[in-house]
Design a protein around this motif. Sequence first.
Motif, PDB file in Angstrom:
ATOM      1  N   ARG A 284       5.712  89.383 -37.027  1.00  0.00           N
ATOM      2  CA  ARG A 284       4.727  89.769 -36.029  1.00  0.00           C
ATOM      3  C   ARG A 284       4.785  88.779 -34.866  1.00  0.00           C
ATOM      4  NH1 ARG A 284       3.201  94.578 -36.664  1.00  0.00           N
ATOM      5  NH2 ARG A 284       1.008  94.286 -36.123  1.00  0.00           N
ATOM      6  N   PRO A 285       4.475  89.208 -33.661  1.00  0.00           N
ATOM      7  CA  PRO A 285       4.524  88.274 -32.526  1.00  0.00           C
ATOM      8  C   PRO A 285       3.429  87.211 -32.625  1.00  0.00           C
ATOM      9  CG  PRO A 285       3.645  90.384 -31.823  1.00  0.00           C
ATOM     10  CD  PRO A 285       4.100  90.564 -33.238  1.00  0.00           C
ATOM     11  N   THR A 286       3.711  86.046 -32.028  1.00  0.00           N
ATOM     12  CA  THR A 286       2.758  84.936 -32.028  1.00  0.00           C
ATOM     13  C   THR A 286       2.409  84.571 -30.589  1.00  0.00           C
ATOM     14  OG1 THR A 286       4.431  83.234 -31.854  1.00  0.00           O
ATOM     15  CG2 THR A 286       3.901  83.998 -34.084  1.00  0.00           C
ATOM     16  N   LEU A 287       1.554  83.591 -30.451  1.00  0.00           N
ATOM     17  CA  LEU A 287       1.201  83.117 -29.108  1.00  0.00           C
ATOM     18  C   LEU A 287       2.391  82.466 -28.412  1.00  0.00           C
ATOM     19  CD1 LEU A 287      -2.363  81.782 -29.839  1.00  0.00           C
ATOM     20  CD2 LEU A 287      -1.772  83.602 -28.228  1.00  0.00           C
ATOM     21  N   ALA A 288       3.352  81.959 -29.202  1.00  0.00           N
ATOM     22  CA  ALA A 288       4.563  81.408 -28.590  1.00  0.00           C
ATOM     23  C   ALA A 288       5.326  82.524 -27.883  1.00  0.00           C
ATOM     24  CB  ALA A 288       5.437  80.752 -29.650  1.00  0.00           C
ATOM     25  N   ASP A 289       5.375  83.702 -28.507  1.00  0.00           N
ATOM     26  CA  ASP A 289       6.027  84.853 -27.865  1.00  0.00           C
ATOM     27  C   ASP A 289       5.242  85.291 -26.633  1.00  0.00           C
ATOM     28  OD1 ASP A 289       8.016  85.121 -29.985  1.00  0.00           O
ATOM     29  OD2 ASP A 289       6.345  85.812 -31.211  1.00  0.00           O
ATOM     30  N   ALA A 290       3.915  85.272 -26.764  1.00  0.00           N
ATOM     31  CA  ALA A 290       3.071  85.670 -25.623  1.00  0.00           C
ATOM     32  C   ALA A 290       3.275  84.723 -24.456  1.00  0.00           C
ATOM     33  CB  ALA A 290       1.600  85.682 -26.050  1.00  0.00           C
ATOM     34  N   PHE A 291       3.446  83.427 -24.764  1.00  0.00           N
ATOM     35  CA  PHE A 291       3.647  82.451 -23.692  1.00  0.00           C
ATOM     36  C   PHE A 291       4.960  82.742 -22.962  1.00  0.00           C
ATOM     37  CE2 PHE A 291       5.077  78.554 -21.767  1.00  0.00           C
ATOM     38  CZ  PHE A 291       3.930  78.098 -21.137  1.00  0.00           C
ATOM     39  N   VAL A 292       5.996  83.068 -23.715  1.00  0.00           N
ATOM     40  CA  VAL A 292       7.283  83.381 -23.092  1.00  0.00           C
ATOM     41  C   VAL A 292       7.134  84.580 -22.164  1.00  0.00           C
ATOM     42  CG1 VAL A 292       9.636  84.185 -23.552  1.00  0.00           C
ATOM     43  CG2 VAL A 292       8.619  82.422 -24.983  1.00  0.00           C
ATOM     44  N   ARG A 293       6.408  85.558 -22.640  1.00  0.00           N
ATOM     45  CA  ARG A 293       6.219  86.778 -21.833  1.00  0.00           C
ATOM     46  C   ARG A 293       5.470  86.462 -20.523  1.00  0.00           C
ATOM     47  NH1 ARG A 293       4.992  92.560 -23.029  1.00  0.00           N
ATOM     48  NH2 ARG A 293       3.443  93.209 -21.508  1.00  0.00           N
ATOM     49  N   LEU A 294       4.470  85.604 -20.635  1.00  0.00           N
ATOM     50  CA  LEU A 294       3.646  85.292 -19.465  1.00  0.00           C
ATOM     51  C   LEU A 294       4.325  84.331 -18.496  1.00  0.00           C
ATOM     52  CD1 LEU A 294       0.235  84.760 -21.246  1.00  0.00           C
ATOM     53  CD2 LEU A 294       0.651  86.429 -19.450  1.00  0.00           C
ATOM     54  N   ALA A 295       4.946  83.287 -19.051  1.00  0.00           N
ATOM     55  CA  ALA A 295       5.447  82.211 -18.201  1.00  0.00           C
ATOM     56  C   ALA A 295       6.956  82.265 -17.985  1.00  0.00           C
ATOM     57  CB  ALA A 295       5.074  80.862 -18.824  1.00  0.00           C
ATOM     58  N   GLY A 296       7.638  83.074 -18.778  1.00  0.00           N
ATOM     59  CA  GLY A 296       9.089  83.126 -18.655  1.00  0.00           C
ATOM     60  C   GLY A 296       9.755  81.867 -19.178  1.00  0.00           C
ATOM     61  N   ALA A 297       9.035  81.102 -19.973  1.00  0.00           N
ATOM     62  CA  ALA A 297       9.573  79.868 -20.548  1.00  0.00           C
ATOM     63  C   ALA A 297       8.999  79.722 -21.940  1.00  0.00           C
ATOM     64  CB  ALA A 297       9.196  78.670 -19.688  1.00  0.00           C
ATOM     65  N   SER A 298       9.640  78.840 -22.712  1.00  0.00           N
ATOM     66  CA  SER A 298       9.181  78.653 -24.081  1.00  0.00           C
ATOM     67  C   SER A 298       8.216  77.482 -24.180  1.00  0.00           C
ATOM     68  CB  SER A 298      10.397  78.386 -24.979  1.00  0.00           C
ATOM     69  OG  SER A 298       9.976  77.897 -26.219  1.00  0.00           O
TER      70      SER A 298
END
Lengths: 315, 288
Positions: A284-298
């Motif tokens: 399942r996706p996590t907030l780390a994935d959400a951050f990548v989606r939002l900021a374009g970075a890990s």
Amino acid sequence: MRRLAHQYGDRQVLHDVAFDVAPGEVVGLLGPNGSGKSTVLSALQGLLRPTAADVTLDGVAVSPGGSNLRARLGVVFQQPSVDKALTARENLRLTLHMHGVFGAPQRARVETLLAWAGLEDRADEPMKQFSGGMLRRIDLVRAVAMRPTLLFMDEPTSGLDEASFRRVWTLVDELRAATGMSVLVATHRPEEAARCDRLVVLHEGKVVTVRPPASLIEEMEADVLVLETDHRDEVRHTLQSTLGLTVRDETYGLSAGCTRGHELIVDVVRALPREKLSAISIRRPTLADAFVRLAGASLDDGDAGATDGRGEVRP
Amino acid sequence: MTKTPTKRLHEPPAASAGAGDQVAITAASPGRMVGYVILSLWRRDMMHLLRERSRWIGVIVQPLIFWALIGVGMGGALARFGGEGDYLAYFFPGIVAMIVLFTAVFATMSVIEDRQRGFLQQVMVLPSSRAAIVLGKTAGVTTMAVVQVSLTMAVAPLAGVDLLGVHWPMFFAALILGCAGLTSLNFSLAWVVNSTAGYHGVMAVVMLPLWVLSGAMFPAGEGWMGWAMRLNPMAYLVDGLRHAMAGGFSPDANSGAGFGLTVLAGTAAVFTALAVRTVARSTHNARV
């Protein structure tokens, strides 16, 4: 807080950062190392003078980091602010002593704090014998010794194992329930961010969004395909050209968001030669994935990434 | 959202706190807190003094070894070239000054780490003035120096010092003022340098040469060295101790006792003000 900006030399490290913390709320500053989280906390604690900032406390304008604000604060630093040569009891007594609390009230309060930390039986041992988790718990109760209305925590579980992490956060939740204080926590750990009521997502000193963690997750694809491989370039090319997936690099291999992972996993195995893949799974996706989606970075892209990159702990 | 399930490992605060959590605790005003912080930091240094035995070896034993080796060696060399007098006796006030210097250096060195990742972090965010950090540290280090030097004076008769004849008020005045000045100066250096390795360098390049030029080992000569010694505040500490150990006046001192104590008081005030200003104006080297 509005319009918080800070500049080091020619480098603008905070750009008009703005957010609110409501009474009793836990707000997280989420971003990789170097995103400006600690600078925000330092400015509010009076440890650096920001280039600009408008801070209000209970509707009254206060100086950023001024004594009016500091008088209401408890702070948990990234490194425990304790004297390890002294015992836990002595450390807590010194903290109360500095605030002018002596005698019977001091003794009673120290016993309470030790009970909160669950360390009454270790109270008279030098803290250099304590584990990282025990140091953190004492540091946490030290920070709330004077019943602050606002608790700042700067990566409070950095370097702790999973059990210690849970124990520290159980204590935070209990203290918050008991005191009603607000919490502002800087973190790059997705599992820590998931415990907040709202997240201020920071990237390169700018606020990307301010939202509850659940709403960030809800926007994500249903599944994340996780591939462990020694042939990143070939596998990435195949996934993008054949299956039309958006692939990103992880410390362990590659990942890709998808809607029906259990069906896609069959297509991926068919599309790739067996020797190109070490392992494949879905999560399942996590907030780390959400951050990548939002900021374009890990979240691991900072100057000293500390998480394992998998973000496997589901909020 | 569903939070990660956690095992309850201890009783919740509301249950375990009992009457302790109901006790009324009121924080002092920022103004009054200054006094409490000074007292707390002093108390903390006293705890360290009692527990860290290795500190005593470094601060007291090493200077006494220097005193014995250099004193005997130099005494022999001076006798060979026709010199008169007891070099061990001449050198003893300088060794006491070295103990003061070492106490100040070792104690302020800890400020660097303490500020970045230790106890001082919580003091930095208190609503009280940061002047309390300087004053508390200075009070603690000065007390340490007084205790350590007082114990060292037990061997002073070996240097020909008559303990009953020592001018003790002058002795402690010079000791306290000299230590306060040295501690404040070292505190400022530690705060500005902000690295243990850098601080070691400053000590080697600045503080040890100042001790050599303090009249600890040889009297002020003519020319540039004489002027350098007159401009060196540590020289007035050595002179004050030398006068006091001689009962109030020593012909071997380079300056008068009254003038020396005045200089020590002035430099202590200036260096303390400098340290307070340094700490008050400092901003944390926050990571971005």
